[in-house]
Design a protein around this motif. Structure first.
Motif, PDB file in Angstrom:
ATOM      1  N   LYS A 487       1.150  -1.353  -0.423  1.00  0.00           N
ATOM      2  CA  LYS A 487       0.214  -0.139  -0.211  1.00  0.00           C
ATOM      3  C   LYS A 487       0.679   1.357  -0.129  1.00  0.00           C
ATOM      4  O   LYS A 487       0.173   2.051   0.839  1.00  0.00           O
ATOM      5  CB  LYS A 487      -1.226  -0.178   1.287  1.00  0.00           C
ATOM      6  N   ARG A 488       1.716   0.867  -0.958  1.00  0.00           N
ATOM      7  CA  ARG A 488       2.776   2.107  -0.680  1.00  0.00           C
ATOM      8  C   ARG A 488       3.154   2.176  -2.069  1.00  0.00           C
ATOM      9  O   ARG A 488       3.514   1.078  -3.213  1.00  0.00           O
ATOM     10  CB  ARG A 488       4.287   1.848   0.302  1.00  0.00           C
ATOM     11  N   TRP A 489       3.199   3.842  -2.890  1.00  0.00           N
ATOM     12  CA  TRP A 489       3.831   4.009  -4.091  1.00  0.00           C
ATOM     13  C   TRP A 489       5.569   3.898  -4.197  1.00  0.00           C
ATOM     14  O   TRP A 489       6.162   5.395  -3.616  1.00  0.00           O
ATOM     15  CB  TRP A 489       3.019   5.023  -4.739  1.00  0.00           C
ATOM     16  N   ILE A 490       6.476   2.877  -4.167  1.00  0.00           N
ATOM     17  CA  ILE A 490       7.383   3.110  -4.845  1.00  0.00           C
ATOM     18  C   ILE A 490       8.380   3.756  -6.157  1.00  0.00           C
ATOM     19  O   ILE A 490       7.996   3.133  -6.717  1.00  0.00           O
ATOM     20  CB  ILE A 490       8.425   1.720  -4.910  1.00  0.00           C
ATOM     21  N   LYS A 491       8.542   5.188  -5.706  1.00  0.00           N
ATOM     22  CA  LYS A 491       9.064   6.139  -6.867  1.00  0.00           C
ATOM     23  C   LYS A 491      10.365   5.241  -7.510  1.00  0.00           C
ATOM     24  O   LYS A 491      11.574   4.844  -6.689  1.00  0.00           O
ATOM     25  CB  LYS A 491       9.152   7.222  -6.852  1.00  0.00           C
TER      26      LYS A 491
END
Length: 512
Positions: A487-491
């Protein structure tokens, strides 16, 4: 538990991959030029009889003679020798042993020269394949393994597998075995015989007796050394030993092999006949089921595990050493002791898998993370024993020492499986770790960051442009899977200056 057997066939050999819940636990290879397998029986010729060693060297057709110690002759070796002489003439055809008069058992403290003579013919069985510069280890105490029982010629004993712990079931099986036991043969009831009816046991016994008769027919007028009985091929022996209700799929890319396996299952497990399938995809069979990837990540010197922990496996001439490492990670456990126990339990499960997967034999010493309490050391010991309970190879585990060391002995019957996982360096001479392992390392570090006690924001992964493209390609990319899982967007930032396998995470601590 879901069990699958994936079989890849090519022109020269066949690879067998056993999966449990999708995890590779056993990998076998059958080559067309392999002349010696554990369980094969040869009519061999006795070479030098070494009184000082109380052993004999035996010609079985290998460049190095097989080694036969007095204690491996078996008590009934005189009966066996007498039988071979009678059958070799071609006149004696009573192979059932009903009317064969046995000789007395040999003295267990006797000498080899009292029993064997140089140039004598003898039936011997391979108990250890040729390893390194050593010839095969052999025994003249013959046994023919079936699915439910093992047939032992010239013996009268009936015994039951020690893995069957129910005393009532042991007594029931012994009674059934005695009721069907042919004269002149002993029987050993295998673990899978538990709960079986007498008709099933008798059918298995008849199959083994047919194999014994086939062996005897080949002895007459045969030159030595000659293989007179082959152990089942790897597919059949794996199915014979491990086939149970948990099997959901047996998949092969070879039509003829599919038919053979189906016919074998009709004999031993007809209700599972329909799980045999033919692989028809254009994607290679081992890639389709994730086996190639697991091979790359499982056979290196370093083996990654969940929660950032990893194993380091070293091989020496005398033993194998496995070091358990917790990795550079933060854990939410209350104290160091709980963290050590958690990592050790994860490691014990993976070590049990590695021993079976690599077929490591001899002495294995495992350096677990130190734990102060005897209770936790006992928990680890029990967990390791349970994890290794599915391993068919004979083994023994000693309880952890106060230094965290666990000693394991595991029978070595064939050369250890070694697979090269490092690849040529595209930039210069030398080798690098297989690139496919990189994704596992990145995911392990990401798990550590996301599950840390400290809440981090703006997590950014810096990688080589090729790796960045691989991680972000299509709608169901690996990065999208990370989003669903964490539930985290990884750049992801492509870095032209990075080497192919270089990566770096950056992030900042969340303000309270």
């Amino acid at each position: 538990m879901k069990t699958e057997l994936i079989i890849r066939s090519n022109s020269s050999d066949i690879d067998f991959a056993l999966l449990r819940d999708g995890r590779l636990v056993e990998l076998n290879k059958e080559t067309s030029d392999n002349k010696f397998s554990v369980g094969d029986i040869f009519l061999a010729k006795i070479g030098k009889v070494m009184t000082g060693l109380n052993a004999a060297f035996v010609n079985v057709g290998y460049p190095k003679d097989g080694f036969l110690h007095y204690h491996d002759l078996g008590p009934q070796v005189l009966s066996l020798s007498k039988f071979i002489k009678k059958v070799s003439t071609g006149k004696f055809k009573e192979f059932t042993l009903k009317n064969f008069r046995s000789e007395d058992d040999i003295d267990k403290n006797g000498g080899i020269n009292d029993v064997l003579k140089s140039g004598q013919n003898l039936l011997v069985q391979i108990v250890k394949e040729p390893i390194s510069t050593k010839g095969p280890r052999i025994s003249s105490e013959l046994s023919i393994a079936g699915r439910f029982l093992v047939l032992v010629p010239f013996s009268n004993r009936v015994s039951v597998s020690q893995k069957i712990t129910d005393n009532k079931e042991k007594e029931r099986l012994k009674k059934l075995a005695k009721s069907i036991k042919p004269k002149g043969f002993g029987l050993i009831l295998r673990t899978v015989a538990e709960g079986k009816r007498v008709a099933e046991l008798d059918k298995d016994l008849q199959n083994s007796l047919d194999r014994w008769k086939t062996l005897c027919k080949r002895i007459a007028n045969t030159n030595t050394p000659t293989k007179v009985l082959s152990e089942l091929d790897r597919a059949s022996s794996i199915l014979r030993d491990v086939m149970n209700d948990s099997f959901t799929n047996i998949i092969t890319n070879d039509e003829s092999l599919k038919i053979e396996i189906k016919e074998y299952l009709q004999k031993i497990y007809p209700e599972k006949e329909n799980i045999v399938k033919l692989h028809r995809s254009n994607v290679p069979i081992f890639e389709k089921y994730g086996i190639e990837r697991q091979i790359k990540t499982s056979f290196g010197r370093t083996v990654s595990m969940s929660k950032g922990a990893y194993l380091v496996i070293e091989h020496t001439e005398a033993l194998h050493v496995i070091d358990v490492n917790s990795g550079n990670r933060s854990n939410k456990a209350k104290n160091q002791e709980e963290t050590a126990l958690e990592v050790n339990l994860i490691a014990a499960t993976e070590i049990a898998r590695q021993l079976q997967l690599r077929d490591m034999g001899g002495i294995i010493v495992v350096d677990f993370i130190d734990m102060k309490t005897a209770e936790n050391r006992q928990k680890l010991y029990q967990h390791l024993k349970e994890a290794m309970s599915l391993d068919r190879t004979k083994h023994k585990i000693l309880p952890p020492s106060k230094f965290g060391l666990v000693q394991i002995t595991r029978q070595r019957v064939r050369p250890e499986l070694e697979i090269k996982t490092r690849e040529p360096n595209p930039n210069k001479d030398g080798e690098v770790e297989a690139p496919i392992v990189l994704i596992d390392k990145i995911e392990a570090e990401l798990d550590r960051i996301v599950n840390s006690d400290v809440r981090y924001e703006d997590i950014t992964l810096n990688v080589h442009p090729f790796i960045a493209a691989y991680l972000t390609k299509n709608l169901k990319s690996i990065r999208f899977q990370w989003l669903l899982r964490h539930k985290r967007w990884i750049k992801i930032i492509p870095r032209d200056a990075y080497k192919y396998l270089q990566y770096h995470f950056s992030y900042r601590k969340k303000n309270k």
